[in-house]
Design a protein around this motif. Sequence first.
Motif, PDB file in Angstrom:
ATOM      1  N   THR A 226       0.840  -1.206   0.000  1.00 46.71           N
ATOM      2  CA  THR A 226       0.000   0.000   0.000  1.00 46.71           C
ATOM      3  C   THR A 226       0.869   1.247   0.000  1.00 46.71           C
ATOM      4  O   THR A 226       2.088   1.168   0.161  1.00 46.71           O
ATOM      5  CB  THR A 226      -0.932   0.015   1.234  1.00 46.71           C
ATOM      6  N   SER A 227       0.257   2.390  -0.129  1.00 44.39           N
ATOM      7  CA  SER A 227       0.970   3.662  -0.152  1.00 44.39           C
ATOM      8  C   SER A 227       1.460   4.028   1.254  1.00 44.39           C
ATOM      9  O   SER A 227       0.696   3.937   2.225  1.00 44.39           O
ATOM     10  CB  SER A 227       0.054   4.757  -0.684  1.00 44.39           C
ATOM     11  N   LYS A 228       2.726   4.452   1.338  1.00 40.25           N
ATOM     12  CA  LYS A 228       3.264   4.859   2.628  1.00 40.25           C
ATOM     13  C   LYS A 228       2.491   6.057   3.185  1.00 40.25           C
ATOM     14  O   LYS A 228       2.182   6.118   4.368  1.00 40.25           O
ATOM     15  CB  LYS A 228       4.744   5.233   2.493  1.00 40.25           C
ATOM     16  N   LYS A 229       2.186   7.021   2.306  1.00 38.49           N
ATOM     17  CA  LYS A 229       1.492   8.225   2.752  1.00 38.49           C
ATOM     18  C   LYS A 229       0.132   7.896   3.343  1.00 38.49           C
ATOM     19  O   LYS A 229      -0.246   8.421   4.405  1.00 38.49           O
ATOM     20  CB  LYS A 229       1.330   9.192   1.573  1.00 38.49           C
ATOM     21  N   HIS A 230      -0.583   7.016   2.677  1.00 39.77           N
ATOM     22  CA  HIS A 230      -1.905   6.622   3.164  1.00 39.77           C
ATOM     23  C   HIS A 230      -1.771   5.908   4.511  1.00 39.77           C
ATOM     24  O   HIS A 230      -2.586   6.120   5.426  1.00 39.77           O
ATOM     25  CB  HIS A 230      -2.581   5.700   2.137  1.00 39.77           C
ATOM     26  N   TYR A 231      -0.770   5.094   4.620  1.00 37.51           N
ATOM     27  CA  TYR A 231      -0.556   4.330   5.862  1.00 37.51           C
ATOM     28  C   TYR A 231      -0.172   5.277   7.005  1.00 37.51           C
ATOM     29  O   TYR A 231      -0.637   5.119   8.139  1.00 37.51           O
ATOM     30  CB  TYR A 231       0.534   3.286   5.631  1.00 37.51           C
ATOM     31  N   LEU A 235      -2.208   5.943  10.603  1.00 36.34           N
ATOM     32  CA  LEU A 235      -1.608   5.859  11.941  1.00 36.34           C
ATOM     33  C   LEU A 235      -1.839   7.139  12.737  1.00 36.34           C
ATOM     34  O   LEU A 235      -2.146   7.101  13.929  1.00 36.34           O
ATOM     35  CB  LEU A 235      -0.101   5.601  11.829  1.00 36.34           C
ATOM     36  N   LEU A 236      -1.699   8.304  12.067  1.00 36.01           N
ATOM     37  CA  LEU A 236      -1.827   9.587  12.749  1.00 36.01           C
ATOM     38  C   LEU A 236      -3.267   9.904  13.121  1.00 36.01           C
ATOM     39  O   LEU A 236      -3.533  10.554  14.135  1.00 36.01           O
ATOM     40  CB  LEU A 236      -1.263  10.702  11.871  1.00 36.01           C
ATOM     41  N   ASN A 237      -4.221   9.461  12.304  1.00 32.56           N
ATOM     42  CA  ASN A 237      -5.621   9.814  12.524  1.00 32.56           C
ATOM     43  C   ASN A 237      -6.371   8.798  13.376  1.00 32.56           C
ATOM     44  O   ASN A 237      -7.547   9.010  13.699  1.00 32.56           O
ATOM     45  CB  ASN A 237      -6.353   9.953  11.177  1.00 32.56           C
ATOM     46  N   SER A 238      -5.691   7.727  13.749  1.00 31.09           N
ATOM     47  CA  SER A 238      -6.371   6.677  14.519  1.00 31.09           C
ATOM     48  C   SER A 238      -6.662   7.167  15.931  1.00 31.09           C
ATOM     49  O   SER A 238      -5.884   7.890  16.547  1.00 31.09           O
ATOM     50  CB  SER A 238      -5.500   5.422  14.591  1.00 31.09           C
ATOM     51  N   ALA A 239      -7.828   6.769  16.448  1.00 30.20           N
ATOM     52  CA  ALA A 239      -8.160   7.052  17.845  1.00 30.20           C
ATOM     53  C   ALA A 239      -7.522   5.956  18.697  1.00 30.20           C
ATOM     54  O   ALA A 239      -7.701   4.775  18.411  1.00 30.20           O
ATOM     55  CB  ALA A 239      -9.673   7.058  18.042  1.00 30.20           C
ATOM     56  N   PHE A 240      -6.787   6.359  19.687  1.00 27.18           N
ATOM     57  CA  PHE A 240      -6.035   5.380  20.461  1.00 27.18           C
ATOM     58  C   PHE A 240      -6.899   4.764  21.551  1.00 27.18           C
ATOM     59  O   PHE A 240      -7.449   5.448  22.391  1.00 27.18           O
ATOM     60  CB  PHE A 240      -4.806   6.041  21.100  1.00 27.18           C
ATOM     61  N   ARG A 260       7.247   4.224  14.831  1.00 28.32           N
ATOM     62  CA  ARG A 260       6.914   3.436  13.641  1.00 28.32           C
ATOM     63  C   ARG A 260       6.991   4.289  12.375  1.00 28.32           C
ATOM     64  O   ARG A 260       7.499   3.855  11.343  1.00 28.32           O
ATOM     65  CB  ARG A 260       5.526   2.820  13.804  1.00 28.32           C
ATOM     66  N   ILE A 261       6.487   5.516  12.457  1.00 29.97           N
ATOM     67  CA  ILE A 261       6.518   6.406  11.294  1.00 29.97           C
ATOM     68  C   ILE A 261       7.958   6.776  10.942  1.00 29.97           C
ATOM     69  O   ILE A 261       8.356   6.781   9.767  1.00 29.97           O
ATOM     70  CB  ILE A 261       5.677   7.673  11.565  1.00 29.97           C
ATOM     71  N   VAL A 262       8.763   7.090  11.979  1.00 31.59           N
ATOM     72  CA  VAL A 262      10.170   7.436  11.736  1.00 31.59           C
ATOM     73  C   VAL A 262      10.897   6.267  11.088  1.00 31.59           C
ATOM     74  O   VAL A 262      11.667   6.443  10.133  1.00 31.59           O
ATOM     75  CB  VAL A 262      10.861   7.830  13.062  1.00 31.59           C
ATOM     76  N   MET A 263      10.645   5.056  11.571  1.00 32.62           N
ATOM     77  CA  MET A 263      11.340   3.894  11.027  1.00 32.62           C
ATOM     78  C   MET A 263      10.895   3.597   9.596  1.00 32.62           C
ATOM     79  O   MET A 263      11.701   3.167   8.761  1.00 32.62           O
ATOM     80  CB  MET A 263      11.088   2.679  11.928  1.00 32.62           C
ATOM     81  N   LEU A 264       9.614   3.839   9.290  1.00 36.15           N
ATOM     82  CA  LEU A 264       9.126   3.617   7.930  1.00 36.15           C
ATOM     83  C   LEU A 264       9.752   4.603   6.945  1.00 36.15           C
ATOM     84  O   LEU A 264       9.903   4.307   5.751  1.00 36.15           O
ATOM     85  CB  LEU A 264       7.602   3.747   7.892  1.00 36.15           C
TER      86      LEU A 264
END
Length: 506
Positions: A226-231, A235-240, A260-264
């Motif tokens: 899948t697209s990295k940007k979409h992923y 992750l950023l918009n998810s409710a925790f 996770r975002i930094v590592m991706l």
Amino acid sequence: MWRYIIQIIVFQLVFLLVYESFLKKETFFTANRWYLLLTPVLSLILPFASFTALSEVVPASAVTAINNTIKLPEVFIGTQQPTVEQLPTVHIKAEKTAAVNWWLVVYALGSFTSFVLFLKRWRVIGKLFQFKAEDKKDFKIVEIPNSRMAFTFLKTVFLGSDISAKEREHILEHELIHVSQKHSLDLLFFEILKVLFWFNPLVYLFQNRIAALHEFIADEAVVKKTSKKHYFNQLLNSAFETQNLSFTNQFFNQSLIKKRIVMLQKNKSTTIAKFKFLLVVPVLAMMLIYVSCSDERDVSSDDPTGDIDNLISKIQNKDNLSEDEKIELVKVLQAVEEKMEGTSFKEKNKVYEVRGWADTNDVPFAVIEEVPVFPGCADLKTNNERKSCMSEKITQYVVNNFDTGIGKDILDEGEITRVIVQFKINASGDVTEIKARAPHPDLEMEAKRVINSLPRMQPGKQRGKAVGVVYSLPIVFQNGGDTPGAVGETVSDLPPPPPPEAQASK
């Protein structure tokens, strides 16, 4: 036991520092996963490893020097070193008491508490299994009503009913990586270590690091499809919404989202970066050398004094040597033997004058014509028979007269310690010049009392003249416990005792 625990913690710390310093930022996630799984196990095994070949790389004395203050060689002024006859080790075992081992109680309480907490978290998982489940070929999905939770345990993926269909698709792809690679087993392994080693904070750190790696591994697999940007946006918009379940892989883990975002976004590590794993080789080598060289059991099991006894025996049988030459040679060999046994009189930066033991009337036991005779041994004919009889009589006398009750207040239950006693049977047959050294003054006083009460003996004789003979008597004292003791055996796993005190010159 303490030595073993400390070595485990130190080895795990070294391995973790290597990971944090050199491997953590690399994208070799699978290799790092195996590193974090294997190194805690190696830390448990290494303290038991011992290789003779490695112990020869660094002498045991060098390892001892690392752990102890360096001592200058002793200097004897105005006299020669005393010649000492080594009697067999006497084992004394006190009556077993009902003393409580509080360290064991604390450990058991800690393990029990850690196990109860684990069962509490397991119970939370058990309740979630009651919800509706959808069976698939290699896994199943449990839908949790009115929730946005998403995590995996073993072959089960838990998804909240409030997660949208689009999010559900990507999350499921992520969680199936955890299922296929059996990440839950890694976390359960560390849960077991947490129960056994609840006091070791490094176990918790290892589990935290491997949980993060699990997410990196799953993210890496998902973004290939899948697209990295979409992923990232997902992750950023998810409710925790998470549960505090340390043995589950949770998708919505707030503390890990940024990592996770930094590592991706990182570029894949170069192939040459894999050579960083070779750092483990010298680390392992140093650990093995240290363990092999500092293993007290191996060091103490080699008895160099036996070879010296053989040399002394050969000197005695030499016909082309005079009595004076034999005496001088035996003195030299016994001085070397004394140093090997750790019973020489030395203390850092101090000079001693050994008084009273350099009497010219004293003769080394190994070459004396007639050995001192203990009461009841006079009928025996040869020196060897009288020597054996005397050793047995003294051993039995010490065992029968040593007050074992003194150990109750100064030693732990089952604790084993050494007392070293040196004394002279003078030209009159009396026991004199008694010196003792032990970890506690009460043991020294009791050893001196028992030796001082020995009966008068027939003195040793050289060329028909009564002479003095100096003896050294090791006593192994056990305060109760289940470890069997036997008179006359050698306790090879105990360190040599400190030397008796000598008079310091002024």
